[in-house]
Design a protein around this motif. Structure first.
Motif: not given
Length: 108
Positions: A9, A11-12, A14-19, A21-22, A31
């Motif tokens: 959870s 890692r998930r 962290a991926r959401l946060r990065l997305r 941010y993008d 995009d």
């Protein structure tokens, strides 16, 4: 929770946060999600400005008061959420990566 990896959870998230941010900060031309979000924010801002201008006309202000109030509340909620998300992703910004979380939030 049985059978789940404890860090999955995290890692998930962290991926959401990065997305996020993008989408909010990087906005690559290809995009579609970023274009959709940015176009939506522009439309909401224009709707808000139009509403405030029309509300300055006394006859319209009285007649459409509930609509103007709804638009105002909606735009405040949307832009508050956007601001909160920008604060959440601030530590990922290159200028703030090497400083502490609270400093990154304060500077952003």
């Amino acid at each position: 929770m049985i059978g789940r990896v404890p860090g999955a959870s995290i890692r998930r998230l962290a991926r959401l946060r990065l997305r996020v941010y993008d989408i909010l900060e990087q906005a690559m031309p290809d995009d579609r999600s970023a274009r959709f979000v940015h176009a939506g924010l522009v439309i909401i801002a224009l709707m808000s400005v139009t509403s405030v201008v029309l509300e300055s006309v006394p006859s319209l202000a009285h007649r459409f008061e509930p609509i103007f109030l709804t638009i105002e509340v909606f735009t405040v909620v949307v832009f508050s959420l956007e601001y909160g998300l920008r604060l959440w992703v601030a530590p990922l910004h290159p200028a703030y990566r090497r400083i502490k979380l609270l400093q990154a939030l304060w500077r952003h």
